[in-house]
Design a protein around this motif. Structure first.
Motif, PDB file in Angstrom:
ATOM      1  N   ARG A 344       0.819  -1.217   0.000  1.00  0.00           N
ATOM      2  CA  ARG A 344       0.000   0.000   0.000  1.00  0.00           C
ATOM      3  C   ARG A 344       0.850   1.263   0.000  1.00  0.00           C
ATOM      4  N   LEU A 345       1.956   1.264   0.752  1.00  0.00           N
ATOM      5  CA  LEU A 345       2.770   2.468   0.884  1.00  0.00           C
ATOM      6  C   LEU A 345       3.968   2.481  -0.052  1.00  0.00           C
ATOM      7  N   GLY A 346       4.460   1.298  -0.437  1.00  0.00           N
ATOM      8  CA  GLY A 346       5.647   1.233  -1.281  1.00  0.00           C
ATOM      9  C   GLY A 346       5.385   1.687  -2.705  1.00  0.00           C
ATOM     10  N   GLY A 347       6.452   2.036  -3.391  1.00  0.00           N
ATOM     11  CA  GLY A 347       6.325   2.503  -4.774  1.00  0.00           C
ATOM     12  C   GLY A 347       7.668   2.965  -5.304  1.00  0.00           C
ATOM     13  N   VAL A 348       7.643   3.950  -6.151  1.00  0.00           N
ATOM     14  CA  VAL A 348       8.869   4.476  -6.759  1.00  0.00           C
ATOM     15  C   VAL A 348       9.439   5.594  -5.899  1.00  0.00           C
ATOM     16  N   THR A 349      10.707   5.466  -5.535  1.00  0.00           N
ATOM     17  CA  THR A 349      11.420   6.517  -4.805  1.00  0.00           C
ATOM     18  C   THR A 349      12.344   7.236  -5.785  1.00  0.00           C
ATOM     19  N   LYS A 350      12.248   8.568  -5.820  1.00  0.00           N
ATOM     20  CA  LYS A 350      13.054   9.364  -6.756  1.00  0.00           C
ATOM     21  C   LYS A 350      14.061  10.214  -5.987  1.00  0.00           C
ATOM     22  N   VAL A 351      15.250  10.308  -6.547  1.00  0.00           N
ATOM     23  CA  VAL A 351      16.289  11.205  -6.019  1.00  0.00           C
ATOM     24  C   VAL A 351      16.649  12.161  -7.155  1.00  0.00           C
ATOM     25  N   PRO A 352      15.889  13.283  -7.312  1.00  0.00           N
ATOM     26  CA  PRO A 352      16.048  14.177  -8.477  1.00  0.00           C
ATOM     27  C   PRO A 352      17.463  14.720  -8.638  1.00  0.00           C
ATOM     28  N   ARG A 353      18.134  14.980  -7.518  1.00  0.00           N
ATOM     29  CA  ARG A 353      19.468  15.583  -7.607  1.00  0.00           C
ATOM     30  C   ARG A 353      20.439  14.701  -8.386  1.00  0.00           C
ATOM     31  N   PHE A 354      20.272  13.384  -8.241  1.00  0.00           N
ATOM     32  CA  PHE A 354      21.169  12.452  -8.923  1.00  0.00           C
ATOM     33  C   PHE A 354      20.507  11.770 -10.116  1.00  0.00           C
ATOM     34  N   GLY A 355      19.261  12.170 -10.423  1.00  0.00           N
ATOM     35  CA  GLY A 355      18.554  11.559 -11.538  1.00  0.00           C
ATOM     36  C   GLY A 355      18.337  10.066 -11.354  1.00  0.00           C
ATOM     37  N   PHE A 356      18.063   9.682 -10.102  1.00  0.00           N
ATOM     38  CA  PHE A 356      17.989   8.256  -9.772  1.00  0.00           C
ATOM     39  C   PHE A 356      16.604   7.940  -9.215  1.00  0.00           C
ATOM     40  N   GLN A 357      16.074   6.799  -9.622  1.00  0.00           N
ATOM     41  CA  GLN A 357      14.821   6.339  -9.044  1.00  0.00           C
ATOM     42  C   GLN A 357      14.813   4.814  -9.001  1.00  0.00           C
ATOM     43  N   TRP A 358      14.047   4.263  -8.035  1.00  0.00           N
ATOM     44  CA  TRP A 358      13.976   2.814  -7.891  1.00  0.00           C
ATOM     45  C   TRP A 358      12.646   2.433  -7.253  1.00  0.00           C
ATOM     46  N   ASN A 359      12.220   1.224  -7.514  1.00  0.00           N
ATOM     47  CA  ASN A 359      10.953   0.735  -6.980  1.00  0.00           C
ATOM     48  C   ASN A 359      11.232   0.035  -5.648  1.00  0.00           C
ATOM     49  N   ASP A 360      11.009   0.765  -4.555  1.00  0.00           N
ATOM     50  CA  ASP A 360      11.324   0.205  -3.237  1.00  0.00           C
ATOM     51  C   ASP A 360      10.341  -0.897  -2.826  1.00  0.00           C
ATOM     52  N   ARG A 361       9.138  -0.885  -3.388  1.00  0.00           N
ATOM     53  CA  ARG A 361       8.198  -1.957  -3.077  1.00  0.00           C
ATOM     54  C   ARG A 361       8.745  -3.291  -3.565  1.00  0.00           C
ATOM     55  N   ARG A 362       9.241  -3.321  -4.797  1.00  0.00           N
ATOM     56  CA  ARG A 362       9.798  -4.554  -5.340  1.00  0.00           C
ATOM     57  C   ARG A 362      11.039  -4.988  -4.566  1.00  0.00           C
ATOM     58  N   PHE A 363      11.871  -4.009  -4.186  1.00  0.00           N
ATOM     59  CA  PHE A 363      13.073  -4.348  -3.420  1.00  0.00           C
ATOM     60  C   PHE A 363      12.701  -4.911  -2.050  1.00  0.00           C
ATOM     61  N   ALA A 364      11.699  -4.290  -1.409  1.00  0.00           N
ATOM     62  CA  ALA A 364      11.246  -4.768  -0.099  1.00  0.00           C
ATOM     63  C   ALA A 364      10.692  -6.186  -0.198  1.00  0.00           C
ATOM     64  N   LEU A 365       9.922  -6.459  -1.231  1.00  0.00           N
ATOM     65  CA  LEU A 365       9.369  -7.797  -1.420  1.00  0.00           C
ATOM     66  C   LEU A 365      10.473  -8.809  -1.706  1.00  0.00           C
ATOM     67  N   PHE A 366      11.504  -8.366  -2.411  1.00  0.00           N
ATOM     68  CA  PHE A 366      12.642  -9.253  -2.675  1.00  0.00           C
ATOM     69  C   PHE A 366      13.342  -9.623  -1.363  1.00  0.00           C
ATOM     70  N   ILE A 367      13.557  -8.622  -0.505  1.00  0.00           N
ATOM     71  CA  ILE A 367      14.189  -8.865   0.801  1.00  0.00           C
ATOM     72  C   ILE A 367      13.328  -9.800   1.647  1.00  0.00           C
ATOM     73  N   LEU A 368      12.026  -9.548   1.675  1.00  0.00           N
ATOM     74  CA  LEU A 368      11.130 -10.377   2.491  1.00  0.00           C
ATOM     75  C   LEU A 368      10.995 -11.787   1.920  1.00  0.00           C
ATOM     76  N   THR A 369      11.101 -11.911   0.602  1.00  0.00           N
ATOM     77  CA  THR A 369      11.073 -13.245  -0.007  1.00  0.00           C
ATOM     78  C   THR A 369      12.286 -14.056   0.425  1.00  0.00           C
ATOM     79  N   LEU A 370      13.462 -13.436   0.372  1.00  0.00           N
ATOM     80  CA  LEU A 370      14.683 -14.120   0.815  1.00  0.00           C
ATOM     81  C   LEU A 370      14.596 -14.475   2.298  1.00  0.00           C
TER      82      LEU A 370
END
Length: 391
Positions: A344-370
């Motif tokens: 519900r809360l996870g999604g895309v996290t953006k870091v505009p200063r470095f032009g970087f973004q990532w999907n923290d929901r998918r990363f969190a699910l990957f960690i919890l899967t492991l």
């Protein structure tokens, strides 16, 4: 009874030394049935989970519950597995009804609560908690409607929501009416429960065993001369305030030790993995998290009351040596809520200063899967072979 077979029924020992009154064949059939029932519970849990969260989160909830708790409980002839499911479903449906009252959700909630009550009477505090949170939410909504100029029709909306939720206890009582009437006839109260009436006001495991051996739960129980029944009045009369406050604290220490000793992989998933992942997701999306809290404050209040209230209650019971089997009923709701919040809360996290973004929901699910895979491996290679799951 489908498990009974006259050919290998238990024969009463004339010496009276063996009083189990259950044949080994009967016991084996019961265990096989409970294993099959547990498989059905996991299938039902997955498809129910898909109604509240995406497929992968629903699968992880089912996987974590099945391998970290269900596989341990399944071979024991106890109602724990089906109770865990119906208790969690009751909680989820009441939360849904709190947010958006509907006739369909109310009917399903009444059915789930009635089913759970037949297994264990633990849903009465949950129903009281829902009624309190629902009443508070409707009061706040009514005040806001009039303050914001939406007074026209406010009473009608309130009446509809109250009506939609009032059928929950109606269905609950209607479905249980034969049982409640019989209980009323035997004990003088339709909701008589020996645990809340007597056992929770005892001090020690020895006291529990004493009254149990005196058949305190039987309708024809006769109080021995010179004895006083355990009761709330007797307990508060004989204990000081400090002792009453200290009791759940001591109980939590006992339960925490037992859980870490017997269910360490489950404990670690919830405390070391789910907790920190949810906190990290909430901090990364703090604006969305605050909006979620403001929008669903009543559900947050109810969920907090649910986990804290039942934890306090079960820690209170720990004084009479009840073990972790009661508090383990909170594991599935906690696992489900954790994965729901990540989605519900996870999604895309953006870091505009470095032009970087990532999907923290998918990363969190990957960690919890492991983490789930690792803890499941711990259970099936070690804990499963030494835990007495019936405790």
């Amino acid at each position: 009874i489908p498990f009974y077979d006259q050919e290998n029924a238990y024969e009463i020992d004339p010496s009276g030394e063996e009083d189990r009154r259950i044949s080994e064949a009967f016991f084996e059939r019961g265990k096989r049935f409970n294993i099959l029932l547990s498989m059905g519970v996991l299938i039902a849990l997955f498809f129910l989970g898909r109604r509240w969260m995406p497929d992968w989160e629903a699968f992880l909830v089912t996987w974590a519950f099945g391998f970290l708790l269900g596989v341990i409980k399944a071979p024991y002839v106890q109602p724990e597995m089906i109770f865990y499911l119906t208790f969690s479903l009751s909680f989820a449906l009441l939360l849904k009804q709190l947010e958006k009252p509907s006739w369909g959700t109310a009917v399903m909630a009444g059915l789930a609560l009635a089913t759970t009550y037949i297994l264990k009477s633990a849903v009465i505090p949950l129903m009281a908690l829902f009624a309190a949170c629902f009443g508070l939410k409707k009061l706040v909504d009514l005040i806001l409607d009039f303050k914001q100029g939406r007074g026209e029709g406010a009473w009608k909306r309130l009446g509809l929501d109250v009506g939609r939720s009032a059928i929950i206890p109606v269905i609950f009582v209607a479905l249980l009416s034969p049982y409640l009437l019989n209980t009323w006839k035997l004990y003088g109260s339709p909701f008589f429960d020996v645990h809340s009436k007597y056992y929770m006001w005892m001090d020690t495991d020895e006291e529990k065993r004493k009254w149990r051996d005196l058949d305190i739960a039987e309708p024809d129980f006769v109080l021995p001369e010179g004895e006083e029944l355990p009761s709330a009045g007797k307990y508060f009369r004989e204990h000081e305030t400090g002792e009453i406050i200290e009791r759940p604290q001591v109980g939590w220490g006992k339960l925490k030790w037992r859980i870490k000793n017997d269910y360490l992989p489950l404990f670690r998933l919830l405390v070391e993995n789910c907790r920190w992942v949810v906190i990290a997701i909430a901090l990364l999306h703090w604006r969305e998290s605050l909006a979620f809290l403001r929008e669903r404050w009543a559900s947050v209040l109810m969920a907090t009351g649910f986990f804290l209230g039942y934890t306090l209650l079960y820690c209170w019971y720990a004084a009479i040596g009840i073990g972790p089997r009661l508090i383990l009923g909170l594991a599935l709701p906690l696992i489900g809520l954790s994965y729901f919040l990540v989605g519900r809360l996870g999604g895309v996290t953006k870091v505009p200063r470095f032009g970087f973004q990532w999907n923290d929901r998918r990363f969190a699910l990957f960690i919890l899967t492991l983490a789930t895979l690792y803890h499941a491996w711990e259970v099936v290679t070690d804990d499963l072979w030494k835990i007495e799951g019936g405790q």
